[in-house]
Write a protein that holds these residues in place. Structure first.
Motif, mmCIF file in Angstrom:
data_model
loop_
_atom_site.group_PDB
_atom_site.id
_atom_site.type_symbol
_atom_site.label_atom_id
_atom_site.label_comp_id
_atom_site.label_asym_id
_atom_site.label_seq_id
_atom_site.Cartn_x
_atom_site.Cartn_y
_atom_site.Cartn_z
ATOM 1 N N VAL A 58 -17.949 -31.993 -72.687
ATOM 2 C CA VAL A 58 -16.832 -32.284 -73.461
ATOM 3 C C VAL A 58 -15.708 -33.010 -72.759
ATOM 4 N N ARG A 59 -15.475 -32.682 -71.437
ATOM 5 C CA ARG A 59 -14.774 -33.439 -70.474
ATOM 6 C C ARG A 59 -15.291 -34.718 -70.208
ATOM 7 N N LEU A 60 -16.627 -34.823 -69.793
ATOM 8 C CA LEU A 60 -17.024 -35.942 -69.287
ATOM 9 C C LEU A 60 -17.105 -37.130 -70.575
ATOM 10 N N ALA A 61 -17.452 -36.454 -71.800
ATOM 11 C CA ALA A 61 -17.405 -37.481 -72.795
ATOM 12 C C ALA A 61 -16.100 -37.896 -73.007
ATOM 13 N N ARG A 62 -15.010 -37.183 -73.176
ATOM 14 C CA ARG A 62 -13.831 -37.562 -73.465
ATOM 15 C C ARG A 62 -12.991 -38.555 -72.482
ATOM 16 N N TRP A 63 -13.258 -38.325 -71.377
ATOM 17 C CA TRP A 63 -12.716 -39.357 -70.435
ATOM 18 C C TRP A 63 -13.549 -40.560 -70.364
ATOM 19 N N SER A 64 -14.764 -40.487 -70.610
ATOM 20 C CA SER A 64 -15.305 -41.705 -70.495
ATOM 21 C C SER A 64 -15.036 -42.818 -71.677
ATOM 22 N N LEU A 65 -14.586 -42.051 -73.094
ATOM 23 C CA LEU A 65 -14.359 -42.760 -74.233
ATOM 24 C C LEU A 65 -13.131 -43.232 -74.050
ATOM 25 N N VAL A 66 -12.110 -42.489 -73.236
ATOM 26 C CA VAL A 66 -10.776 -43.120 -72.944
ATOM 27 C C VAL A 66 -10.865 -44.300 -72.042
ATOM 28 N N ALA A 67 -11.837 -44.141 -70.946
ATOM 29 C CA ALA A 67 -11.842 -45.191 -69.926
ATOM 30 C C ALA A 67 -12.431 -46.340 -70.697
ATOM 31 N N SER A 68 -13.614 -46.275 -71.622
ATOM 32 C CA SER A 68 -13.906 -47.218 -72.344
ATOM 33 C C SER A 68 -12.906 -48.306 -73.180
ATOM 34 N N GLY A 69 -12.221 -47.357 -73.756
ATOM 35 C CA GLY A 69 -10.866 -47.950 -74.777
ATOM 36 C C GLY A 69 -9.753 -48.766 -73.570
ATOM 37 N N LEU A 70 -9.749 -48.162 -72.553
ATOM 38 C CA LEU A 70 -8.919 -49.060 -71.340
ATOM 39 C C LEU A 70 -9.702 -50.177 -70.865
ATOM 40 N N ALA A 71 -10.876 -50.158 -70.835
ATOM 41 C CA ALA A 71 -11.829 -51.344 -70.247
ATOM 42 C C ALA A 71 -11.613 -52.474 -71.525
ATOM 43 N N TYR A 72 -11.676 -51.940 -72.510
ATOM 44 C CA TYR A 72 -11.465 -53.138 -73.526
ATOM 45 C C TYR A 72 -10.310 -53.806 -73.597
ATOM 46 N N ALA A 73 -9.351 -52.870 -73.520
ATOM 47 C CA ALA A 73 -8.078 -53.490 -73.359
ATOM 48 C C ALA A 73 -7.895 -54.407 -72.135
ATOM 49 N N ALA A 74 -8.422 -53.954 -71.161
ATOM 50 C CA ALA A 74 -8.203 -54.784 -69.902
ATOM 51 C C ALA A 74 -9.122 -56.089 -70.056
ATOM 52 N N LEU A 75 -10.083 -55.940 -70.743
ATOM 53 C CA LEU A 75 -10.980 -57.294 -70.754
ATOM 54 C C LEU A 75 -10.336 -58.249 -71.911
ATOM 55 N N GLY A 76 -9.532 -57.815 -72.775
ATOM 56 C CA GLY A 76 -8.548 -58.840 -73.388
ATOM 57 C C GLY A 76 -7.470 -59.565 -72.605
ATOM 58 N N ALA A 77 -7.134 -58.994 -71.466
ATOM 59 C CA ALA A 77 -6.226 -59.409 -70.606
ATOM 60 C C ALA A 77 -6.573 -59.956 -69.294
ATOM 61 N N ALA A 78 -8.049 -60.199 -69.259
ATOM 62 C CA ALA A 78 -8.722 -60.606 -68.001
ATOM 63 C C ALA A 78 -8.295 -62.065 -67.887
ATOM 64 N N PRO A 79 -7.936 -62.524 -66.707
ATOM 65 C CA PRO A 79 -7.322 -63.866 -66.324
ATOM 66 C C PRO A 79 -8.751 -65.009 -66.075
ATOM 67 N N GLY A 80 -9.985 -64.390 -65.794
ATOM 68 C CA GLY A 80 -11.087 -65.287 -65.533
ATOM 69 C C GLY A 80 -12.429 -64.462 -65.682
ATOM 70 N N PRO A 81 -13.281 -65.236 -65.754
ATOM 71 C CA PRO A 81 -14.745 -64.653 -65.933
ATOM 72 C C PRO A 81 -15.230 -63.689 -64.948
ATOM 73 N N VAL A 82 -14.875 -63.705 -63.653
ATOM 74 C CA VAL A 82 -15.593 -62.987 -62.662
ATOM 75 C C VAL A 82 -14.943 -61.603 -63.026
ATOM 76 N N LEU A 83 -13.539 -61.576 -63.272
ATOM 77 C CA LEU A 83 -12.901 -60.008 -63.398
ATOM 78 C C LEU A 83 -13.345 -59.583 -64.722
ATOM 79 N N ALA A 84 -13.633 -60.518 -65.773
ATOM 80 C CA ALA A 84 -14.310 -60.074 -67.206
ATOM 81 C C ALA A 84 -15.421 -59.490 -66.996
#
Length: 431
Positions: free
Chosen positions: A296-322
């Motif tokens: 439960v703990r692993l799944a919960r924080w992995s899903l939260v981290a995935s959400g943060l990754a999607y948000a960061a992808l939208g703000a990525a300034p360049g292709p390498v970071l994306a």
């Protein structure tokens, strides 16, 4: 009784999953390669002879329609029949359909026939993808579910997502019939490999259920079990949210690549490859993390981290970071998917495995068409980048709201009654 051992006492990483699992893995690997070829080839055939965006979109809709129409009845069939035969028969049907397509499509490629082929393949996929995970708790020990699911996921990503599409493109460039024949041959191989796996006995001490009602009664029983079970109910709601967010962002990824990051078609392919590489790494890491953390703990924080990754992808300034963010998100996706699927298998009684899996697929896949529409609407109202930022934030917050009430102690209940001297990996084998 199935073990309820704490997470830290699972078998070590090199533990053998047994010959029955290896037969299933080999069959799944062959069918995954067939999936990668056919999913790439059919749109190419449509575009070559019917270059209309509506025709291509229609093909995707027809291929996914069986998940909406037949997911729940498929779960009933999987629970009533020999699951090994369901997977075997589904692969045989796909092989026969592609063999017939080689002959029929040699002269002409009418759109209706391509749609019919996609629909038949979709029905077979619905059955096979419901039955295969329902088989797994009878093939491996309860504490080995994460490791087994990780190996199956790695095969799907490498063969279905990474190797299959370029091979389909290469074969299609030579002859479409050759690509269809190779795809059909891989499905036939997948069916043959399952002959090495003997029929699965029922778990000792588990009575065969009496089927007094019809299909609708069985469906209500499966849905009711999920709705009454706190952990299943909340994790399935989270799966539906993830399907919504994944579809919304993936539908806009090509625009993010082209308009925002300025990448060519090759660059877009490399972005997808980065996500696939991350998912392969995640399929290796997730079972090892599950050895040390409650599911439960692993799944919960992995899903939260995935959400943060999607948000960061939208703000990525360049292709390498994306690309790096997509690779990291691939790891997080497996950190969610593998423990939650294993948890679902662990919490479900033997005679309900198929129906619970079908409800799970309906939740995750059924939300995807809506997610694609949502992504397009957000891009029109706001921007392409905003789709990723907004959806990522919604996923992170939604994961916390849905999964935070679950406790680590909710992790395990017995999946069935087994005698203590019988290991699931000792099932009969024809190897």
């Amino acid at each position: 009784m199935a073990s309820t051992t704490s997470p830290g006492t699972r078998p070590p990483g090199g533990a053998d999953l047994g010959r029955p699992f290896r037969w299933l893995w080999a069959s799944a690997a062959a069918s995954n390669a067939g999936d990668g070829i056919t999913r790439t080839l059919l749109p190419l055939l449509v575009v070559a002879h019917h270059p209309d965006p509506a025709a291509v979109a229609g093909l995707t809709a027809v291929n996914m329609l069986p998940w909406l129409l037949f997911a729940l009845p498929a779960g009933v069939l999987v629970d009533r029949a020999d699951r090994r035969l369901v997977v075997l028969g589904s692969n045989a049907v796909r092989a026969a359909a592609l063999a017939g397509a080689v002959l029929v499509l040699a002269q002409d490629r009418p759109l209706a026939l391509l749609y019919a082929l996609a629909f038949v393949l979709g029905i077979a996929e619905t059955l096979a993808d419901t039955a295969a995970p329902a088989m797994l708790p009878r093939l491996v020990g309860e504490r080995q579910l994460e490791r087994a699911n990780g190996r199956l996921s790695a095969a799907q990503i490498v063969l279905g997502d990474m190797a299959g599409p370029p091979l389909a493109g290469l074969l299609a460039g030579l002859a479409a019939a050759a690509a269809l024949a190779v795809g059909g041959g891989l499905y036939a191989l997948a069916a043959l490999l399952l002959l090495g796996l003997a029929p699965l006995p029922r778990a000792a001490g588990t009575p065969r259920p009496v089927r007094g009602g019809g299909v609708l009664t069985d469906i209500r029983e499966g849905v009711g079990f999920v709705l009454r079970h706190r952990v299943l109910r909340r994790t399935l709601a989270a799966s539906g949210l993830y399907g919504l967010v994944f579809s919304a962002t993936f539908s806009m990824l090509v625009l993010l690549s082209d308009r925002t990051l300025g990448l060519s078609g090759t660059g877009y392919g490399l972005l997808l490859a980065a996500g696939s590489v991350g998912a392969v790494v995640g399929s290796w890491l997730a079972p090892r993390a599950a050895d040390r953390l409650p599911a439960v703990r692993l799944a919960r924080w992995s899903l939260v981290a995935s959400g943060l990754a999607y948000a960061a992808l939208g703000a990525a300034p360049g292709p390498v970071l994306a690309a790096l963010i997509l690779a990291a998100n691939g790891v997080f996706m497996m950190g969610w998917n593998i423990p939650v699927v294993s948890l679902r298998q662990r919490l479900t009684p033997e005679d309900l495995q198929g129906r619970v899996m079908s409800v799970a697929r309906l939740c995750s896949w059924g939300s995807m068409p809506l997610g694609a529409l949502l992504g397009g609407l957000l891009a029109e109202l706001l921007s392409v980048r905003a789709v990723f930022v907004v959806c990522g934030a919604v996923l992170a917050v939604g994961a916390l709201l849905l999964l935070a009430p679950l406790r680590d102690g909710d992790r395990v209940t017995p999946i069935d009654q087994r005698p203590t001297d019988q290991s699931p990996t000792d099932l009969p084998d024809k190897g």
